[in-house]
Design a protein around this motif. Sequence first.
Motif, PDB file in Angstrom:
ATOM      1  N   ILE A  38      70.258  14.767 -10.091  1.00  0.00           N
ATOM      2  CA  ILE A  38      70.353  15.150 -11.497  1.00  0.00           C
ATOM      3  C   ILE A  38      71.269  14.188 -12.245  1.00  0.00           C
ATOM      4  CG2 ILE A  38      71.008  16.973 -13.098  1.00  0.00           C
ATOM      5  CD1 ILE A  38      70.448  18.950 -10.788  1.00  0.00           C
ATOM      6  N   PHE A  39      70.719  13.568 -13.281  1.00  0.00           N
ATOM      7  CA  PHE A  39      71.455  12.692 -14.176  1.00  0.00           C
ATOM      8  C   PHE A  39      71.183  13.142 -15.605  1.00  0.00           C
ATOM      9  CE2 PHE A  39      70.562   9.881 -10.519  1.00  0.00           C
ATOM     10  CZ  PHE A  39      71.868   9.552 -10.175  1.00  0.00           C
ATOM     11  N   PHE A  40      71.785  12.432 -16.557  1.00  0.00           N
ATOM     12  CA  PHE A  40      71.574  12.691 -17.980  1.00  0.00           C
ATOM     13  C   PHE A  40      70.079  12.574 -18.288  1.00  0.00           C
ATOM     14  CE2 PHE A  40      71.306  11.378 -22.403  1.00  0.00           C
ATOM     15  CZ  PHE A  40      72.179  12.264 -23.016  1.00  0.00           C
ATOM     16  N   GLY A  41      69.515  13.535 -18.994  1.00  0.00           N
ATOM     17  CA  GLY A  41      68.111  13.510 -19.371  1.00  0.00           C
ATOM     18  C   GLY A  41      67.210  14.284 -18.430  1.00  0.00           C
ATOM     19  N   ALA A  42      67.759  14.820 -17.352  1.00  0.00           N
ATOM     20  CA  ALA A  42      66.946  15.550 -16.374  1.00  0.00           C
ATOM     21  C   ALA A  42      66.569  16.929 -16.903  1.00  0.00           C
ATOM     22  CB  ALA A  42      67.702  15.695 -15.066  1.00  0.00           C
ATOM     23  N   THR A  43      65.397  17.390 -16.478  1.00  0.00           N
ATOM     24  CA  THR A  43      64.989  18.766 -16.708  1.00  0.00           C
ATOM     25  C   THR A  43      65.131  19.467 -15.365  1.00  0.00           C
ATOM     26  OG1 THR A  43      63.470  18.136 -18.464  1.00  0.00           O
ATOM     27  CG2 THR A  43      63.110  20.273 -17.429  1.00  0.00           C
ATOM     28  N   VAL A  44      65.960  20.495 -15.335  1.00  0.00           N
ATOM     29  CA  VAL A  44      66.330  21.141 -14.079  1.00  0.00           C
ATOM     30  C   VAL A  44      65.930  22.610 -14.116  1.00  0.00           C
ATOM     31  CG1 VAL A  44      68.231  21.653 -12.516  1.00  0.00           C
ATOM     32  CG2 VAL A  44      68.322  19.615 -13.946  1.00  0.00           C
ATOM     33  N   THR A  45      65.299  23.067 -13.043  1.00  0.00           N
ATOM     34  CA  THR A  45      65.000  24.477 -12.872  1.00  0.00           C
ATOM     35  C   THR A  45      65.921  25.002 -11.784  1.00  0.00           C
ATOM     36  OG1 THR A  45      62.696  24.130 -13.484  1.00  0.00           O
ATOM     37  CG2 THR A  45      63.217  26.166 -12.325  1.00  0.00           C
ATOM     38  N   HIS A  50      71.705  36.286  -9.752  1.00  0.00           N
ATOM     39  CA  HIS A  50      70.999  37.518 -10.118  1.00  0.00           C
ATOM     40  C   HIS A  50      69.487  37.373  -9.936  1.00  0.00           C
ATOM     41  CE1 HIS A  50      74.675  39.253 -11.626  1.00  0.00           C
ATOM     42  NE2 HIS A  50      74.861  38.220 -12.432  1.00  0.00           N
ATOM     43  N   GLY A  51      69.037  36.205  -9.515  1.00  0.00           N
ATOM     44  CA  GLY A  51      67.619  35.969  -9.306  1.00  0.00           C
ATOM     45  C   GLY A  51      66.867  35.521 -10.546  1.00  0.00           C
ATOM     46  N   VAL A  52      67.586  35.215 -11.609  1.00  0.00           N
ATOM     47  CA  VAL A  52      66.963  34.775 -12.861  1.00  0.00           C
ATOM     48  C   VAL A  52      66.729  33.272 -12.793  1.00  0.00           C
ATOM     49  CG1 VAL A  52      67.210  34.629 -15.361  1.00  0.00           C
ATOM     50  CG2 VAL A  52      68.099  36.614 -14.139  1.00  0.00           C
ATOM     51  N   GLU A  53      65.491  32.864 -13.006  1.00  0.00           N
ATOM     52  CA  GLU A  53      65.132  31.447 -12.975  1.00  0.00           C
ATOM     53  C   GLU A  53      65.191  30.889 -14.396  1.00  0.00           C
ATOM     54  OE1 GLU A  53      61.116  29.081 -11.943  1.00  0.00           O
ATOM     55  OE2 GLU A  53      61.823  30.427 -10.359  1.00  0.00           O
ATOM     56  N   ARG A  54      65.862  29.737 -14.539  1.00  0.00           N
ATOM     57  CA  ARG A  54      66.011  29.107 -15.851  1.00  0.00           C
ATOM     58  C   ARG A  54      65.693  27.623 -15.740  1.00  0.00           C
ATOM     59  NH1 ARG A  54      69.895  32.619 -18.920  1.00  0.00           N
ATOM     60  NH2 ARG A  54      70.552  34.161 -17.421  1.00  0.00           N
ATOM     61  N   THR A  55      65.263  27.068 -16.852  1.00  0.00           N
ATOM     62  CA  THR A  55      64.996  25.635 -16.932  1.00  0.00           C
ATOM     63  C   THR A  55      65.773  25.073 -18.115  1.00  0.00           C
ATOM     64  OG1 THR A  55      62.789  25.950 -16.022  1.00  0.00           O
ATOM     65  CG2 THR A  55      63.198  23.885 -17.173  1.00  0.00           C
ATOM     66  N   VAL A  56      66.560  24.021 -17.852  1.00  0.00           N
ATOM     67  CA  VAL A  56      67.356  23.387 -18.891  1.00  0.00           C
ATOM     68  C   VAL A  56      67.149  21.879 -18.846  1.00  0.00           C
ATOM     69  CG1 VAL A  56      69.127  25.170 -18.954  1.00  0.00           C
ATOM     70  CG2 VAL A  56      69.413  23.230 -17.434  1.00  0.00           C
ATOM     71  N   THR A  57      67.330  21.238 -19.980  1.00  0.00           N
ATOM     72  CA  THR A  57      67.299  19.782 -20.076  1.00  0.00           C
ATOM     73  C   THR A  57      68.677  19.331 -20.512  1.00  0.00           C
ATOM     74  OG1 THR A  57      64.968  19.828 -20.683  1.00  0.00           O
ATOM     75  CG2 THR A  57      66.171  17.804 -21.165  1.00  0.00           C
ATOM     76  N   ASP A  62      75.216  15.909 -29.589  1.00  0.00           N
ATOM     77  CA  ASP A  62      74.641  16.099 -30.926  1.00  0.00           C
ATOM     78  C   ASP A  62      73.176  16.487 -30.911  1.00  0.00           C
ATOM     79  OD1 ASP A  62      77.088  15.375 -32.033  1.00  0.00           O
ATOM     80  OD2 ASP A  62      76.569  13.255 -32.011  1.00  0.00           O
ATOM     81  N   GLU A  63      72.491  16.336 -29.792  1.00  0.00           N
ATOM     82  CA  GLU A  63      71.051  16.584 -29.772  1.00  0.00           C
ATOM     83  C   GLU A  63      70.640  17.807 -28.969  1.00  0.00           C
ATOM     84  OE1 GLU A  63      69.469  12.970 -28.218  1.00  0.00           O
ATOM     85  OE2 GLU A  63      70.576  13.136 -26.352  1.00  0.00           O
ATOM     86  N   SER A  64      71.583  18.524 -28.378  1.00  0.00           N
ATOM     87  CA  SER A  64      71.230  19.698 -27.587  1.00  0.00           C
ATOM     88  C   SER A  64      70.924  20.888 -28.492  1.00  0.00           C
ATOM     89  CB  SER A  64      72.350  20.039 -26.611  1.00  0.00           C
ATOM     90  OG  SER A  64      73.521  20.359 -27.303  1.00  0.00           O
ATOM     91  N   ASP A  65      69.960  21.705 -28.054  1.00  0.00           N
ATOM     92  CA  ASP A  65      69.551  22.895 -28.786  1.00  0.00           C
ATOM     93  C   ASP A  65      69.343  24.008 -27.758  1.00  0.00           C
ATOM     94  OD1 ASP A  65      68.535  24.781 -30.523  1.00  0.00           O
ATOM     95  OD2 ASP A  65      66.576  23.811 -30.720  1.00  0.00           O
ATOM     96  N   SER A  66      70.276  24.937 -27.705  1.00  0.00           N
ATOM     97  CA  SER A  66      70.220  25.972 -26.672  1.00  0.00           C
ATOM     98  C   SER A  66      68.985  26.858 -26.795  1.00  0.00           C
ATOM     99  CB  SER A  66      71.487  26.828 -26.703  1.00  0.00           C
ATOM    100  OG  SER A  66      71.628  27.451 -27.952  1.00  0.00           O
ATOM    101  N   ALA A  67      68.465  27.038 -27.988  1.00  0.00           N
ATOM    102  CA  ALA A  67      67.267  27.855 -28.173  1.00  0.00           C
ATOM    103  C   ALA A  67      66.038  27.201 -27.539  1.00  0.00           C
ATOM    104  CB  ALA A  67      67.021  28.098 -29.656  1.00  0.00           C
ATOM    105  N   ALA A  68      66.065  25.872 -27.399  1.00  0.00           N
ATOM    106  CA  ALA A  68      64.941  25.148 -26.798  1.00  0.00           C
ATOM    107  C   ALA A  68      65.196  24.832 -25.327  1.00  0.00           C
ATOM    108  CB  ALA A  68      64.690  23.860 -27.577  1.00  0.00           C
TER     109      ALA A  68
END
Length: 118
Positions: A38-45, A50-57, A62-68
């Motif tokens: 994992i480096f800058f720009g990665a999309t990670v699942t 708690h068993g909740v699966e999430r995907t973040v980039t 200045d360019e991050s958007d938590s809603a997306a």
Amino acid sequence: LYGKKRLREIDRRIRLLTKRLELAVVSDPVVHHGHDQIFFGATVTYVDDHGVERTVTIKGIDESDSAAGEVSWISPIARTLLKARAGDELTLVMPDRVGSIEVLCVSYPAPPADDVSC
């Protein structure tokens, strides 16, 4: 008097932003395509304790958007994920508790296909 003070604040902000622009470098996540680290720009699942699966980039401040599903590289989750690999189990320290997460998948955007026409 107040106008001069406000003008100094604006000038200070302009100098700060100018310096940030001079130091800015465009990072191309395509360079890491195919890597599992994992480096800058990665999309990670990942899955939390708690068993909740999430995907973040992982993006810039200045360019991050938590809603997306985009997080800043200085956020606690991104700092925990950086340099990890798919399959790693990590300890995530949050302000209110400590949890564990497991990295399921790491992906980067695919490089554009060379469209050569004859």
